[in-house]
Structure formats: structure tokens, C-alpha cells
Design a protein around this motif. Structure first.
Motif, PDB file in Angstrom:
ATOM      1  N   THR A 137       0.841  -1.194   0.000  1.00  0.00           N
ATOM      2  CA  THR A 137       0.000   0.000   0.000  1.00  0.00           C
ATOM      3  C   THR A 137       0.876   1.244   0.000  1.00  0.00           C
ATOM      4  OG1 THR A 137      -1.851   1.090   1.133  1.00  0.00           O
ATOM      5  CG2 THR A 137      -0.176   0.073   2.526  1.00  0.00           C
ATOM      6  N   GLU A 138       0.247   2.407  -0.084  1.00  0.00           N
ATOM      7  CA  GLU A 138       0.988   3.666  -0.153  1.00  0.00           C
ATOM      8  C   GLU A 138       0.954   4.439   1.162  1.00  0.00           C
ATOM      9  OE1 GLU A 138      -0.659   5.789  -3.454  1.00  0.00           O
ATOM     10  OE2 GLU A 138      -0.415   4.084  -4.823  1.00  0.00           O
ATOM     11  N   ALA A 139       0.098   4.037   2.088  1.00  0.00           N
ATOM     12  CA  ALA A 139      -0.071   4.766   3.348  1.00  0.00           C
ATOM     13  C   ALA A 139       0.677   4.053   4.466  1.00  0.00           C
ATOM     14  CB  ALA A 139      -1.550   4.881   3.695  1.00  0.00           C
ATOM     15  N   ILE A 140       1.136   4.825   5.435  1.00  0.00           N
ATOM     16  CA  ILE A 140       1.914   4.236   6.521  1.00  0.00           C
ATOM     17  C   ILE A 140       1.224   4.369   7.879  1.00  0.00           C
ATOM     18  CG2 ILE A 140       3.286   6.287   7.143  1.00  0.00           C
ATOM     19  CD1 ILE A 140       5.749   4.350   7.212  1.00  0.00           C
ATOM     20  N   ASN A 141       0.119   5.107   7.933  1.00  0.00           N
ATOM     21  CA  ASN A 141      -0.653   5.232   9.169  1.00  0.00           C
ATOM     22  C   ASN A 141      -2.065   4.683   8.956  1.00  0.00           C
ATOM     23  OD1 ASN A 141       1.283   6.436  10.982  1.00  0.00           O
ATOM     24  ND2 ASN A 141       1.139   8.281   9.725  1.00  0.00           N
ATOM     25  N   HIS A 142      -2.716   4.338  10.068  1.00  0.00           N
ATOM     26  CA  HIS A 142      -3.943   3.549   9.996  1.00  0.00           C
ATOM     27  C   HIS A 142      -5.052   4.187   9.174  1.00  0.00           C
ATOM     28  CE1 HIS A 142      -2.545   0.526  12.835  1.00  0.00           C
ATOM     29  NE2 HIS A 142      -2.089   1.505  13.602  1.00  0.00           N
ATOM     30  N   GLY A 370      -5.652  -6.966   6.530  1.00  0.00           N
ATOM     31  CA  GLY A 370      -5.652  -5.659   7.169  1.00  0.00           C
ATOM     32  C   GLY A 370      -5.247  -4.566   6.209  1.00  0.00           C
ATOM     33  N   GLU A 371      -4.869  -3.406   6.774  1.00  0.00           N
ATOM     34  CA  GLU A 371      -4.523  -2.264   5.931  1.00  0.00           C
ATOM     35  C   GLU A 371      -3.036  -2.207   5.595  1.00  0.00           C
ATOM     36  OE1 GLU A 371      -4.780  -0.505  10.195  1.00  0.00           O
ATOM     37  OE2 GLU A 371      -5.592  -2.176   9.028  1.00  0.00           O
ATOM     38  N   PHE A 372      -2.186  -2.878   6.376  1.00  0.00           N
ATOM     39  CA  PHE A 372      -0.765  -3.039   6.082  1.00  0.00           C
ATOM     40  C   PHE A 372      -0.213  -4.125   6.984  1.00  0.00           C
ATOM     41  CE2 PHE A 372      -0.890   1.300   8.354  1.00  0.00           C
ATOM     42  CZ  PHE A 372      -0.878   0.769   9.630  1.00  0.00           C
ATOM     43  N   GLY A 373       1.096  -4.339   6.949  1.00  0.00           N
ATOM     44  CA  GLY A 373       1.712  -5.379   7.773  1.00  0.00           C
ATOM     45  C   GLY A 373       2.522  -4.780   8.913  1.00  0.00           C
ATOM     46  N   ARG A 374       3.492  -5.549   9.404  1.00  0.00           N
ATOM     47  CA  ARG A 374       4.340  -5.109  10.512  1.00  0.00           C
ATOM     48  C   ARG A 374       5.812  -5.279  10.134  1.00  0.00           C
ATOM     49  NH1 ARG A 374       0.326  -2.769  13.333  1.00  0.00           N
ATOM     50  NH2 ARG A 374       1.928  -2.283  14.879  1.00  0.00           N
ATOM     51  N   THR A 375       6.665  -4.509  10.813  1.00  0.00           N
ATOM     52  CA  THR A 375       8.097  -4.516  10.517  1.00  0.00           C
ATOM     53  C   THR A 375       8.794  -5.716  11.136  1.00  0.00           C
ATOM     54  OG1 THR A 375       8.493  -3.159  12.484  1.00  0.00           O
ATOM     55  CG2 THR A 375       8.232  -2.012  10.382  1.00  0.00           C
ATOM     56  N   PRO A 393       3.999  -0.841   5.340  1.00  0.00           N
ATOM     57  CA  PRO A 393       3.177  -0.877   4.126  1.00  0.00           C
ATOM     58  C   PRO A 393       3.817  -1.590   2.948  1.00  0.00           C
ATOM     59  CG  PRO A 393       4.217   1.269   4.348  1.00  0.00           C
ATOM     60  CD  PRO A 393       4.612   0.481   5.565  1.00  0.00           C
ATOM     61  N   ARG A 394       5.110  -1.963   3.059  1.00  0.00           N
ATOM     62  CA  ARG A 394       5.853  -2.501   1.914  1.00  0.00           C
ATOM     63  C   ARG A 394       5.351  -3.868   1.469  1.00  0.00           C
ATOM     64  NH1 ARG A 394       8.728   0.230  -1.467  1.00  0.00           N
ATOM     65  NH2 ARG A 394      10.028  -1.604  -1.813  1.00  0.00           N
ATOM     66  N   ASN A 395       4.896  -4.701   2.402  1.00  0.00           N
ATOM     67  CA  ASN A 395       4.337  -6.001   2.037  1.00  0.00           C
ATOM     68  C   ASN A 395       3.545  -6.560   3.218  1.00  0.00           C
ATOM     69  OD1 ASN A 395       7.407  -6.565   2.879  1.00  0.00           O
ATOM     70  ND2 ASN A 395       6.194  -8.351   3.456  1.00  0.00           N
ATOM     71  N   PHE A 396       2.437  -7.183   2.892  1.00  0.00           N
ATOM     72  CA  PHE A 396       1.636  -7.863   3.908  1.00  0.00           C
ATOM     73  C   PHE A 396       0.804  -8.945   3.228  1.00  0.00           C
ATOM     74  CE2 PHE A 396      -0.648  -4.104   2.514  1.00  0.00           C
ATOM     75  CZ  PHE A 396      -2.000  -4.431   2.482  1.00  0.00           C
ATOM     76  N   CYS A 397       0.194  -9.798   4.041  1.00  0.00           N
ATOM     77  CA  CYS A 397      -0.513 -10.968   3.528  1.00  0.00           C
ATOM     78  C   CYS A 397      -2.024 -10.754   3.560  1.00  0.00           C
ATOM     79  CB  CYS A 397      -0.178 -12.214   4.346  1.00  0.00           C
ATOM     80  SG  CYS A 397       1.548 -12.744   4.228  1.00  0.00           S
ATOM     81  N   MET A 398      -2.671 -11.222   2.497  1.00  0.00           N
ATOM     82  CA  MET A 398      -4.122 -11.295   2.456  1.00  0.00           C
ATOM     83  C   MET A 398      -4.501 -12.626   1.817  1.00  0.00           C
ATOM     84  SD  MET A 398      -5.430  -7.466   1.331  1.00  0.00           S
ATOM     85  CE  MET A 398      -7.099  -7.848   1.891  1.00  0.00           C
ATOM     86  N   TRP A 399      -5.707 -13.085   2.100  1.00  0.00           N
ATOM     87  CA  TRP A 399      -6.182 -14.261   1.372  1.00  0.00           C
ATOM     88  C   TRP A 399      -7.606 -14.075   0.891  1.00  0.00           C
ATOM     89  CZ3 TRP A 399     -10.458 -16.321   3.635  1.00  0.00           C
ATOM     90  CH2 TRP A 399     -10.551 -16.422   5.020  1.00  0.00           C
ATOM     91  N   MET A 400      -7.929 -14.824  -0.158  1.00  0.00           N
ATOM     92  CA  MET A 400      -9.256 -14.819  -0.748  1.00  0.00           C
ATOM     93  C   MET A 400      -9.721 -16.262  -0.864  1.00  0.00           C
ATOM     94  SD  MET A 400      -8.274 -12.179  -3.851  1.00  0.00           S
ATOM     95  CE  MET A 400      -9.882 -11.529  -4.229  1.00  0.00           C
ATOM     96  N   ALA A 401     -11.030 -16.456  -0.820  1.00  0.00           N
ATOM     97  CA  ALA A 401     -11.579 -17.805  -0.958  1.00  0.00           C
ATOM     98  C   ALA A 401     -12.969 -17.706  -1.563  1.00  0.00           C
ATOM     99  CB  ALA A 401     -11.636 -18.513   0.397  1.00  0.00           C
ATOM    100  N   GLY A 402     -13.348 -18.748  -2.303  1.00  0.00           N
ATOM    101  CA  GLY A 402     -14.715 -18.821  -2.796  1.00  0.00           C
ATOM    102  C   GLY A 402     -14.871 -18.424  -4.240  1.00  0.00           C
ATOM    103  N   GLY A 403     -16.003 -17.784  -4.550  1.00  0.00           N
ATOM    104  CA  GLY A 403     -16.401 -17.495  -5.914  1.00  0.00           C
ATOM    105  C   GLY A 403     -15.390 -16.695  -6.703  1.00  0.00           C
ATOM    106  N   GLY A 404     -14.944 -17.235  -7.823  1.00  0.00           N
ATOM    107  CA  GLY A 404     -14.017 -16.541  -8.705  1.00  0.00           C
ATOM    108  C   GLY A 404     -12.560 -16.726  -8.376  1.00  0.00           C
ATOM    109  N   VAL A 405     -12.267 -17.460  -7.279  1.00  0.00           N
ATOM    110  CA  VAL A 405     -10.886 -17.589  -6.814  1.00  0.00           C
ATOM    111  C   VAL A 405     -10.411 -19.032  -6.957  1.00  0.00           C
ATOM    112  CG1 VAL A 405      -9.435 -17.517  -4.748  1.00  0.00           C
ATOM    113  CG2 VAL A 405     -10.971 -15.626  -5.245  1.00  0.00           C
ATOM    114  N   LYS A 406      -9.157 -19.175  -7.333  1.00  0.00           N
ATOM    115  CA  LYS A 406      -8.546 -20.491  -7.497  1.00  0.00           C
ATOM    116  C   LYS A 406      -8.065 -21.002  -6.137  1.00  0.00           C
ATOM    117  CE  LYS A 406      -5.981 -20.730 -11.065  1.00  0.00           C
ATOM    118  NZ  LYS A 406      -4.826 -20.493 -11.965  1.00  0.00           N
ATOM    119  N   ALA A 407      -8.737 -22.009  -5.611  1.00  0.00           N
ATOM    120  CA  ALA A 407      -8.359 -22.559  -4.306  1.00  0.00           C
ATOM    121  C   ALA A 407      -6.931 -23.081  -4.352  1.00  0.00           C
ATOM    122  CB  ALA A 407      -9.317 -23.677  -3.911  1.00  0.00           C
ATOM    123  N   GLY A 408      -6.146 -22.739  -3.336  1.00  0.00           N
ATOM    124  CA  GLY A 408      -4.771 -23.211  -3.249  1.00  0.00           C
ATOM    125  C   GLY A 408      -3.765 -22.365  -3.996  1.00  0.00           C
TER     126      GLY A 408
END
Length: 470
Positions: A137-142, A370-375, A393-408
Motif C-alpha cells: 500500500t501507499e499509506a503508513i498510518n492507519h 488488514g490495511e498493512f503489515g508489521r516490521t 506498508p511494503r508487504n503484507f498478507c491477504m487471502w481470498m476464498a470462494g467465488g471466482g478464486v482459485k483454491a490453493g
């Protein structure tokens, strides 16, 4: 007819059509969206967005970095940090000691995905998830970071993603809002980050597209119950009278917000029946509460909201947003992160499993993050059993599941410090574009003209995250 009269009366045809639908005897299930949408065959009919407010620590949950242990306590090399922007909370530190994760990781599922011991229930459904390790992301505060993810801009005032979806696709159920929001928080953890209602607002879109927040106590929606002494017949007569007054005003000025007011009055009336039935969990079997965890019977808890999200999905609500506060671990991270996961891991996994067993997961898109990760470096003093982490904000994890998404599916890699992306970066606008694509929407074509410009959720950016799309 002069120019003013012409401009005043032009919208009348639209207004009369809307009123005839609202006050006519015949009603249709659902409220249509824009003509021509969806643009593609939609894989998902609805979205459940599980926003973990505060910024979950990616290297303590999904981004396994065993090599960091040999750098424990060592100052993070300048070649890694590379003069990147940091917050005022750590900018004054003399050193930036590496704090490796103190939690154990193990591989799970056929995908062999590394998952932290803090998420044993998520580990059981890991093969259902498309995991993205390189969201940035581009923002560094919540506040600007959450605003950016929800609306595509760090500046307040733009429509939220749920409002865009509601505007574009309409609703499958005219007795419930197209966009519903629920907020929970971990009571044992510092939760001082505010969540403003503009995060689910409609911005410059008509206000009937904003999210409706369900409360944890009393009536889920304000003024859902009639005051004492007011019967349903009284309420109906009052709304009919107000509707006629609004119709007269609309014929005079043609203000589209008058249509919104009429629509929302009627929706509120229908919700007096639909919402109590929705939140009445008395007919849910005990096995359901066991699945979602002990707090699922507690109003306002994250577990309860996850269960309600499933019930909303069953009833065709288009966009369901759960906010859960408490992930902002600047200190005492080992204790607070464990508490946070204990309250969210089981209900999150239960929601995905429950949707699947009911045949709903195939057309429901679930998104977690979330909105970003941790150092990787410690904020403040590093000890053997305690550490905190700053915003990252440089990198963090998200996941998606269900309709339209490739499981795994698995997307992206970070460096040995989970600090920089080395493969397949995914911008927040890319996530927004991909969510819309699962719903059959081309993010470049869902626009709204405001102040002489055609706006869209992704502004002038956004590329699809193709590896996660089924």
C-alpha cells in the motif's frame, strides 16, 4: 416553459417510475443495478470482507522466515531498509534490531502452506485459500491506509468499495440493505484505532448506497422498533403521508436525494420484519455455535458477526463487511497477537467451512486482511520473550476464498526479512480490481461522473491478480 422549469421537470419521469415501484401493490425480489452489469459472467454474487483493523503481523502468521533467527537482535541492514519511509514512532530509534517470530510454523494441506501455530483452524482450510504474500500500500498510518483500501484514495470523501458494488449490481433482496457492516473488537487488547462511518459511506454516490451498520445491542439498526403506542398501521399511514409530501417536493425540485429518502423510508419499514428474523439465532443448531466457537452466542463478538455474515449471505446481501479491531501490536506482540488470533481464527475458518457445506462458497467471495503489515525490526526494546512491531506498508498478507478464486493459489515472495517484495507485487488497487472482477465487473468501466470527472474505485490504476482467478 423557461430553462429553469425545463431543468426542474426533466427528472420527473425517473422519479415517478421509482415511486410507482415503491408504492405499487406489486413488488419484485431484489433491486436492479446499472444497465449492462455485470460486464462478464460473474463467479461471485456477493462478498464478505473480513477487515482485520490494525495490521496483522505477516511474518508471525503466514510469511514464514526461519532464516531470521540467525539475525535475532542484529540491526537491520541499511541495504534492506534502504532509506524507506518509517513512522514517527520508530524514526528516532538509534538501532533497528531484528525480531524473529517466536511462534512455530508447520506445513498444512496438499499445498504444503506454512501456517503459524496461532492459526490452527485456518490451517485446516488452507487449501481453500488463495494466499497473497505481497500486497502493498501507499499509506503508513492507519486511517489513510484503511481509507485507501476501502475507497481507493487516502483522502476521505470517495465511495467505499461496498457502495460501488451496491451501486453497480443492486441487491438480491429488497427487504435487506445491499451493503451491511458489523464492527467488533478484542476487549482484552488495546483498541484505540477509530473506525469512522465514512469507511462504509457512499461518498459522492447517492446516499442509499452507503453501508448500514448493525449494532451489537438493543435494535441492530437504530429506530427499528416502533415507539410504544405506535401500531404497524400507524407507521404505514405515516410513511404514506411522508411519501406523498416527498413526491410533491420531488416534482418541484427534482433532487435525486429525495428519491433516496423515499427509498430508505420504505427499506426501513421492510427491515422491521426482515432484520429481527435475521438476527434471531434461536433456530440455529448447537453444532453451529460449536463450529464458530464459544463467543458466537455473544452479541457483538467477531464470532457472532461471522455467523451473521453467513446468514446475510444466505439472504442475498450483496456486500458484507466485518471490521475487527485490535491488531495494532506496537508492544507486547506475543501476548496480544495470540489473544487476537484466539478470538478470530476459529470463527473465520468456520465461516469458510460453513459456506462451503451449504453450497454458498462457490458464489461467495471471502477476503481476509488488514490495511498493512508489521516490521521485522522491533519497536522499542527487544527482549527474549517480548517485542513489538511498527507499521509496514511494503508487504503484507491477504487471502481470498470462494467465488471466482482459485483454491490453493499462492502469489508472491518477499525477501528473507519479510521487508521487501522480490516477486509478484500486488498493489491495493490490484486487489480492488480483482474483487470487482470476481463479481463480473470491469473496474475500468464502473464509473460515476462527479465535478466534471468520471471517477472509479481504482482511480487510474489497478491490474487483475490473474494467478488467483479461477
Amino acid at each position: 416553459m423557461n430553462r429553469r422549469e425545463l431543468l426542474t421537470r426533466l427528472p420527473m419521469g425517473i422519479g415517478v417510475a421509482a415511486l410507482s415501484h415503491l408504492f405499487g401493490a406489486e413488488t419484485k425480489k431484489g433491486i436492479p443495478g446499472l444497465p449492462g452489469l455485470p460486464h462478464f459472467a460473474a463467479k461471485a454474487k456477493r462478498v464478505i470482507l473480513l477487515h482485520q483493523s490494525g495490521g496483522p503481523s505477516q511474518m508471525d502468521l503466514f510469511d514464514y522466515k526461519p532464516g531470521m533467527k540467525k539475525y535475532q537482535g542484529v540491526d537491520l541492514p541499511n541495504s534492506v531498509r534502504n532509506g524507506q519511509r518509517i513512522t514517527g514512532m520508530t524514526s528516532g530509534q538509534a538501532t533497528f534490531p531484528v525480531a524473529s517470530s517466536m511462534f512455530q510454523f508447520q506445513q498444512y494441506g496438499q499445498t504444503g502452506t506454512w501456517v503459524s501455530e496461532l492459526l490452527p483452524h485456518t490451517a485446516k482450510i488452507v487449501d481453500e485459500l488463495a494466499l497473497i504474500k505481497t500486497v502493498h500500500t501507499e499509506a503508513i498510518n492507519h486511517d489513510p491506509a484503511i481509507t485507501f483500501f476501502q475507497s481507493g484514495s487516502q483522502q476521505p470523501g470517495r465511495p467505499s468499495i461496498g457502495a460501488w458494488v451496491s451501486y453497480g449490481l443492486g441487491s438480491e433482496n429488497e427487504n435487506l440493505p445491499a451493503f451491511v457492516v458489523m464492527v467488533s473488537q478484542a476487549h482484552a487488547i488495546n483498541t484505540d484505532q477509530p473506525l469512522f462511518s465514512r469507511l462504509w459511506g457512499s461518498g459522492f454516490l447517492p446516499s442509499n448506497y452507503q453501508g448500514v451498520k448493525f449494532r451489537a445491542s438493543a435494535d441492530p439498526v437504530l429506530y427499528l422498533s416502533d415507539p410504544k403506542g405506535i401500531t404497524k398501521q400507524n407507521r404505514r399511514s405515516m410513511l404514506d403521508a411522508i411519501g406523498k409530501l416527498n413526491e410533491m417536493k420531488f416534482q418541484q425540485v427534482g433532487d435525486p436525494e429525495i428519491e433516496t429518502r423515499i427509498t430508505q423510508y420504505e427499506m426501513a419499514y421492510r427491515m422491521q420484519t426482515s432484520v429481527p428474523e435475521l438476527v434471531d439465532l434461536s433456530k440455529e443448531p448447537e453444532s453451529t455455535f460449536e463450529m464458530y466457537g464459544p463467543e458466537s452466542k455473544k452479541p457483538g463478538s467477531y464470532a457472532r458477526n461471522c455467523l451473521l455474515a453467513r446468514r446475510l449471505a444466505e439472504r442475498g446481501v450483496r456486500f458484507i463487511q466485518l471490521y475487527h479491531r485490535g491488531w495494532d501490536q506496537h508492544n507486547d506482540l506475543p501476548r496480544d497477537l495470540a489473544l487476537q488470533c484466539r478470538g478470530t481464527d476459529q470463527p473465520t475458518a468456520a465461516l469458510v467451512a460453513d459456506l462451503k457445506q451449504r453450497g454458498l462458497l462457490e458464489d461467495t467471495l471471502v477476503v481476509w486482511g488488514g490495511e498493512f503489515g508489521r516490521t521485522v525490526y522491533c519497536q522499542g526494546r527487544l527482549s527474549e520473550s517480548n517485542y513489538g512491531r511498527d507499521h509496514h506498508p511494503r508487504n503484507f498478507c491477504m487471502w481470498m476464498a470462494g467465488g471466482g478464486v482459485k483454491a490453493g493459489a499462492r502469489v508472491g515472495e518477499t525477501d528473507d526479512f519479510s521487508y521487501n517484495i522480490v516477486q509478484d507485487p500486488v498493489h491495493v488497487h490490484d486487489m480492488q480490481a480483482t474483487i470487482l472482477r470476481c463479481l463480473g465487473i470491469d473496474h475500468k468501466k464502473l464509473t460515476y461522473q462527479f465535478q466534471g470527472r468520471h471517477f472509479r474505485l481504482t482511480d487510474v490504476h489497478g491490474e487483475l491478480v490473474e494467478p488467483v482467478l479461477s
